[in-house]
Design a protein around this motif. Structure first.
Motif, PDB file in Angstrom:
ATOM      1  N   PHE B  11      10.224  -0.072   5.272  1.00 11.46           N
ATOM      2  CA  PHE B  11      11.292   0.830   4.809  1.00 11.46           C
ATOM      3  C   PHE B  11      11.638   1.714   5.990  1.00 11.46           C
ATOM      4  CE2 PHE B  11       8.882   0.147   0.778  1.00 11.46           C
ATOM      5  CZ  PHE B  11       9.877  -0.525   0.098  1.00 11.46           C
ATOM      6  N   LEU B  14       8.766   3.026   8.181  1.00  9.15           N
ATOM      7  CA  LEU B  14       7.475   2.899   7.490  1.00  9.15           C
ATOM      8  C   LEU B  14       7.173   1.436   7.158  1.00  9.15           C
ATOM      9  CD1 LEU B  14       5.258   4.612   5.671  1.00  9.15           C
ATOM     10  CD2 LEU B  14       6.738   3.807   3.826  1.00  9.15           C
ATOM     11  N   ALA B  16       5.372  -0.550   4.771  1.00  9.36           N
ATOM     12  CA  ALA B  16       4.674  -0.351   3.496  1.00  9.36           C
ATOM     13  C   ALA B  16       3.681  -1.475   3.230  1.00  9.36           C
ATOM     14  CB  ALA B  16       5.688  -0.251   2.364  1.00  9.36           C
ATOM     15  N   PRO B  35      -5.840   2.820  -2.570  1.00 13.96           N
ATOM     16  CA  PRO B  35      -5.406   4.181  -2.879  1.00 13.96           C
ATOM     17  C   PRO B  35      -3.897   4.240  -3.138  1.00 13.96           C
ATOM     18  CG  PRO B  35      -6.551   4.094  -0.746  1.00 13.96           C
ATOM     19  CD  PRO B  35      -6.372   2.694  -1.204  1.00 13.96           C
ATOM     20  N   ASN B  36      -3.445   5.356  -3.707  1.00  8.22           N
ATOM     21  CA  ASN B  36      -2.010   5.540  -3.930  1.00  8.22           C
ATOM     22  C   ASN B  36      -1.253   5.441  -2.613  1.00  8.22           C
ATOM     23  OD1 ASN B  36      -1.583   5.888  -6.694  1.00  8.22           O
ATOM     24  ND2 ASN B  36      -2.539   7.914  -6.602  1.00  8.22           N
ATOM     25  N   GLY B  37      -0.104   4.782  -2.664  1.00  7.24           N
ATOM     26  CA  GLY B  37       0.710   4.651  -1.460  1.00  7.24           C
ATOM     27  C   GLY B  37       0.242   3.543  -0.540  1.00  7.24           C
ATOM     28  N   ALA B  38      -0.723   2.725  -1.002  1.00  7.47           N
ATOM     29  CA  ALA B  38      -1.240   1.654  -0.154  1.00  7.47           C
ATOM     30  C   ALA B  38      -0.241   0.507   0.013  1.00  7.47           C
ATOM     31  CB  ALA B  38      -2.552   1.120  -0.740  1.00  7.47           C
ATOM     32  N   GLY B  39       0.717   0.425  -0.911  1.00  7.57           N
ATOM     33  CA  GLY B  39       1.713  -0.647  -0.810  1.00  7.57           C
ATOM     34  C   GLY B  39       1.561  -1.713  -1.876  1.00  7.57           C
ATOM     35  N   LYS B  40       0.780  -1.429  -2.917  1.00 10.39           N
ATOM     36  CA  LYS B  40       0.517  -2.437  -3.949  1.00 10.39           C
ATOM     37  C   LYS B  40       1.790  -2.782  -4.731  1.00 10.39           C
ATOM     38  CE  LYS B  40      -2.478   0.280  -5.927  1.00 10.39           C
ATOM     39  NZ  LYS B  40      -2.350   1.477  -5.068  1.00 10.39           N
ATOM     40  N   THR B  41       2.498  -1.736  -5.170  1.00 13.55           N
ATOM     41  CA  THR B  41       3.719  -1.999  -5.945  1.00 13.55           C
ATOM     42  C   THR B  41       4.760  -2.681  -5.067  1.00 13.55           C
ATOM     43  OG1 THR B  41       3.305  -0.155  -7.424  1.00 13.55           O
ATOM     44  CG2 THR B  41       5.577  -0.894  -7.253  1.00 13.55           C
ATOM     45  N   THR B  42       4.850  -2.253  -3.820  1.00 15.62           N
ATOM     46  CA  THR B  42       5.807  -2.891  -2.905  1.00 15.62           C
ATOM     47  C   THR B  42       5.476  -4.368  -2.739  1.00 15.62           C
ATOM     48  OG1 THR B  42       6.005  -0.782  -1.759  1.00 15.62           O
ATOM     49  CG2 THR B  42       6.830  -2.727  -0.613  1.00 15.62           C
ATOM     50  N   TYR B  51      12.240  -7.158  -3.558  1.00 16.33           N
ATOM     51  CA  TYR B  51      12.477  -7.033  -2.118  1.00 16.33           C
ATOM     52  C   TYR B  51      12.286  -8.386  -1.463  1.00 16.33           C
ATOM     53  CZ  TYR B  51      11.500  -2.074  -2.972  1.00 16.33           C
ATOM     54  OH  TYR B  51      11.497  -0.794  -3.458  1.00 16.33           O
ATOM     55  N   GLN B  83       4.864  -0.590 -13.185  1.00 16.55           N
ATOM     56  CA  GLN B  83       4.054   0.624 -13.169  1.00 16.55           C
ATOM     57  C   GLN B  83       4.796   1.762 -13.868  1.00 16.55           C
ATOM     58  OE1 GLN B  83       2.977   1.934  -9.226  1.00 16.55           O
ATOM     59  NE2 GLN B  83       2.074   3.825  -9.980  1.00 16.55           N
TER      60      GLN B  83
HETATM   61  N1  ADP Z   1      12.118   1.916  -1.994  1.00 20.14           N
HETATM   62  C1  ADP Z   1      11.359   2.571  -1.067  1.00 20.14           C
HETATM   63  N2  ADP Z   1      11.937   3.187  -0.019  1.00 20.14           N
HETATM   64  C2  ADP Z   1      11.184   3.830   0.898  1.00 20.14           C
HETATM   65  N3  ADP Z   1       9.859   3.925   0.860  1.00 20.14           N
HETATM   66  C3  ADP Z   1       9.211   3.336  -0.165  1.00 20.14           C
HETATM   67  C4  ADP Z   1       9.924   2.638  -1.189  1.00 20.14           C
HETATM   68  N4  ADP Z   1       9.037   2.142  -2.076  1.00 20.14           N
HETATM   69  C5  ADP Z   1       7.826   2.529  -1.650  1.00 20.14           C
HETATM   70  N5  ADP Z   1       7.917   3.239  -0.498  1.00 20.14           N
HETATM   71  C6  ADP Z   1       6.793   3.774   0.286  1.00 20.14           C
HETATM   72  O1  ADP Z   1       5.943   2.681   0.569  1.00 20.14           O
HETATM   73  C7  ADP Z   1       4.594   3.082   0.459  1.00 20.14           C
HETATM   74  C8  ADP Z   1       3.875   2.198  -0.528  1.00 20.14           C
HETATM   75  O2  ADP Z   1       4.293   2.521  -1.835  1.00 20.14           O
HETATM   76  P1  ADP Z   1       3.840   1.708  -3.129  1.00 20.14           P
HETATM   77  O3  ADP Z   1       4.020   0.276  -2.876  1.00 20.14           O
HETATM   78  O4  ADP Z   1       4.526   2.285  -4.295  1.00 20.14           O
HETATM   79  O5  ADP Z   1       2.286   2.066  -3.176  1.00 20.14           O
HETATM   80  P2  ADP Z   1       1.225   1.854  -4.344  1.00 20.14           P
HETATM   81  O6  ADP Z   1       1.850   1.057  -5.422  1.00 20.14           O
HETATM   82  O7  ADP Z   1       0.092   1.139  -3.682  1.00 20.14           O
HETATM   83  O8  ADP Z   1       0.808   3.211  -4.801  1.00 20.14           O
HETATM   84  C9  ADP Z   1       4.573   4.557   0.096  1.00 20.14           C
HETATM   85  O9  ADP Z   1       4.418   5.309   1.270  1.00 20.14           O
HETATM   86  C10 ADP Z   1       5.950   4.761  -0.504  1.00 20.14           C
HETATM   87  O10 ADP Z   1       6.374   6.082  -0.290  1.00 20.14           O
END
Ligand code: ADP
Ligand code: MG
Lengths: 332, 250
Positions: B11, B14, B16, B35-42, B51, B83
């Motif tokens: 992104f 960053l 992710a 941990p939170n923000g690790a990139g799991k949802t991405t 994506y 989520q």
């Molecule tokens: N659409 C987006 N645009 C910019 N940054 C994003 C977006 N989605 C997630 N991020 C960033 O990518 C990183 C991983 O997020 P995410 O996948 O939600 O983590 P998790 O699910 O592991 O908690 C985080 O730093 C988040 O802020």
């Protein structure tokens, strides 16, 4: 049990709309009541037009501020096909509406990518383009600023020469179009529309080709509104291009929002109330836009869900009270 | 069944998800933790088509699916939950499941509009099957309630029922236990086993370690976008890198 789950017994859902429309036919029994009868006919064709807009906006959540363009394509298309090629009227009405559906689909292919505000702008622009085309048509096929005449409705040689006769035709159209709308919205296709309105990301994730269904909603909606336009010209016998200014698109949307979106009855209530209001305020004709604005404000501020939503709330409140008195069995 | 090869999602500046390669074995529950923000949802969004990865590939049953649209991925046999709950709130619970069945229903625009006999038969069967799915997650008493009126935990169950309704081969669950109380979590544990018995493979993001360690056959650990470790739950529990990431990360 499955039947109650599906909640799609057509009879029950159609009772209210048909009853209202039959009530509209009261002038049929009054001798010499030409004016109210004409109004009833206009209301019928507006019900078809606004029900079409409801499929797009109420169910699929896509705004259109250019539906007057489809209305125009229906009216002009049917008139031109009949006048220039001598095709029978009912047939020309269907061809013109089908043409409008195709135009709607072509418009929707790029427009389906747009979010709300940009979609409203794009549809406004579409309405302007069609208007400009009508008043500066190639070869003067639409008679430009003069407006166009066409024959009154006749089917297989039977002439609907009075409002009284036309009223029955209008009623048949309303029943057919509302039944088709009912079938469509209570089906896989209709659920896809509603899912897109509710959450288009999730709809996509559930295997719905969002773009395809938006195109289908646009095309269906265009067909309805264009058919209404064709009904109009073969009722009145003449249309002027200024019938299809943006004002008309706003009128459709006002009727829909005022009556209530996402139902069969809402558009009917909206058409009747707004049309009667406008007719009784004829003196204010120059301020129609102002009247629409006020109606929209009322809906947005005081009556979200429109008249039908308001009625339903009152009804549920009453039913809830009664239910409680009977020991809470009303919940099911 | 599912293999990702050096998947990367950026992104802007960053990264992710950074060169993540994982493998999901059929008929197993695979966990994805971190941990939170690790990139799991991405990472999930990458598999499910939300994506397109900047680089790397996603291979499902031998076919590349990276860059496909979400609805195409769903049709290929991967379904998911979210989520952040993503239900059709104003539709009732049963209708939400029916929407989930969308790609498996054959009727088309015209047969819907004219309600042909075959369309009618299919709809009737669909309602019955949707009701069976509600029983599967124990939501049958709420069939006609608006989805938005359910409790948080029940909305999570409905998300699961909705995505099972498309009869996927692989289901992606993004934090299914979030917002559930301990009783609901126990029921979820049991539900996951029944999902597996249906022949559906599970890939799950979850923070509840008791649930994850108890039910997952295999775990992948993400941290700051990178795959930190993989292995069986007991291997992961004793991995010093993982312990460090969890203690240092929060
Ligand atoms: N659409 C987006 N645009 C910019 N940054 C994003 C977006 N989605 C997630 N991020 C960033 O990518 C990183 C991983 O997020 P995410 O996948 O939600 O983590 P998790 O699910 O592991 O908690 C985080 O730093 C988040 O802020
Ligand atoms: Mg997440």
């Amino acid at each position: 049990m499955q039947k109650s789950l599906a909640n799609n017994s057509l009879g029950k859902k159609l009772i209210a709309p048909i009853a209202i429309l039959l009530a509209l036919g009261m002038p049929l029994y009054v001798r010499g009541a030409e004016y109210p009868l004409m109004l009833a006919c206009i209301i019928q064709l507006y019900v078809v037009a606004v029900s079409g807009l409801d499929i797009l906006f109420g169910y699929c959540g896509q705004i259109s501020l250019g539906h007057a363009a489809f209305y125009a394509i229906g009216a002009y298309g049917s008139a031109i096909l009949h006048n220039n090629f001598g095709l029978p009227i009912l047939f020309t009405m269907f061809v013109a509406a089908t043409l409008a559906a195709l135009v709607g689909a072509v418009l929707a292919i790029p427009a389906s990518k747009l979010v709300f505000h940009f979609l409203s702008l794009a549809t406004v622009a579409f309405g302007e383009i069609v208007y400009q085309f009508i008043v500066h048509s190639p070869g003067g096929i639409t008679k430009d600023f003069n407006g166009i005449f066409s024959a009154r409705l006749s089917i297989f040689g039977f002439e609907f020469s009075t409002y009284r006769l036309w009223y029955y035709f209008g009623l048949a159209c309303v029943i057919v179009f509302l039944t088709a709308k009912y079938f469509l919205v209570h089906s896989k296709t209709g659920r896809a529309f509603t899912a897109i309105r509710e959450n288009s990301h999730a709809a996509n994730g559930m295997g719905i080709n969002v773009r395809k269904y938006k195109v289908m909603a646009f095309a269906t909606s265009a067909f309805y509104t264009a058919f209404a336009g064709a009904m109009y010209i073969h009722l009145v016998g003449y249309v002027h291009p200024d019938t299809f200014l943006r004002k008309q698109s706003v009128l459709f949307l006002t009727m829909l929002l005022f009556g209530g979106t996402g139902s069969l009855t809402g558009p009917i209530l909206g058409v009747i109330s707004v049309e009667l209001l406008i007719e009784s305020l004829r003196v204010l004709q120059d301020y129609q836009g102002f009247v629409y604005g006020i109606l929209l404000l009322i809906v947005i501020v005081a009556l979200p869900g429109g008249l039908f939503g308001g009625f339903k709330n009152v009804w549920n409140l009453l039913a809830g009270r009664l239910g409680k008195r009977r020991g809470g069995a009303g919940a099911c | 069944m599912l293999t990702t090869d050096k998947v990367t999602v950026k992104f802007g500046g960053l990264t992710a998800v950074n060169q993540v390669s994982v493998h999901v074995e059929a008929h197993r529950i695979t966990g994805l933790i971190g941990p939170n923000g690790a990139g799991k949802t991405t990472f999930f969004n990458c598999i499910s088509g939300v994506y397109r990865p900047n680089s790397g590939s996603v291979i499902f049953e031998g076919n590349h699916i990276e860059g496909k649209k979400p609805y195409q991925v769903n049709r290929a046999g991967i379904s998911r939950t979210y989520q952040i709950i993503n239900l059709f709130k104003k539709m009732n619970v049963l209708e939400n499941v029916l929407v989930g069945m969308h790609p498996r229903l054959k009727s088309g625009y015209l047969s819907d509009m004219f309600r042909t006999p075959s369309q009618r038969r299919e709809e009737k069967a669909a309602y019955e099957r949707a009701y069976e799915w509600l029983k599967f997650v124990d939501l049958q008493d709420h069939a006609l309630d608006p989805a938005g009126s359910l409790s948080y935990g029940k909305q999570r169950l409905l998300e699961i029922a909705r995505s099972l309704a498309s009869t996927p081969k692989l289901i992606l669950l993004d934090e299914p236990a979030a917002g559930m109380n301990s009783k609901e979590k126990e029921e979820l544990d049991e539900l996951l086993k029944r999902i597996l018995e249906l022949g559906v493979t599970v890939l799950m993001v979850e923070h509840d370690m008791k649930l994850v360690m108890g039910i997952c056959h295999y775990l992948n650990v993400l941290s700051e976008g990178k795959l930190l470790a993989k292995g069986t739950p007991s291997e992961i529990q004793n991995n010093p890198d993982v312990i460090q990431a969890y203690l240092g990360g929060e």
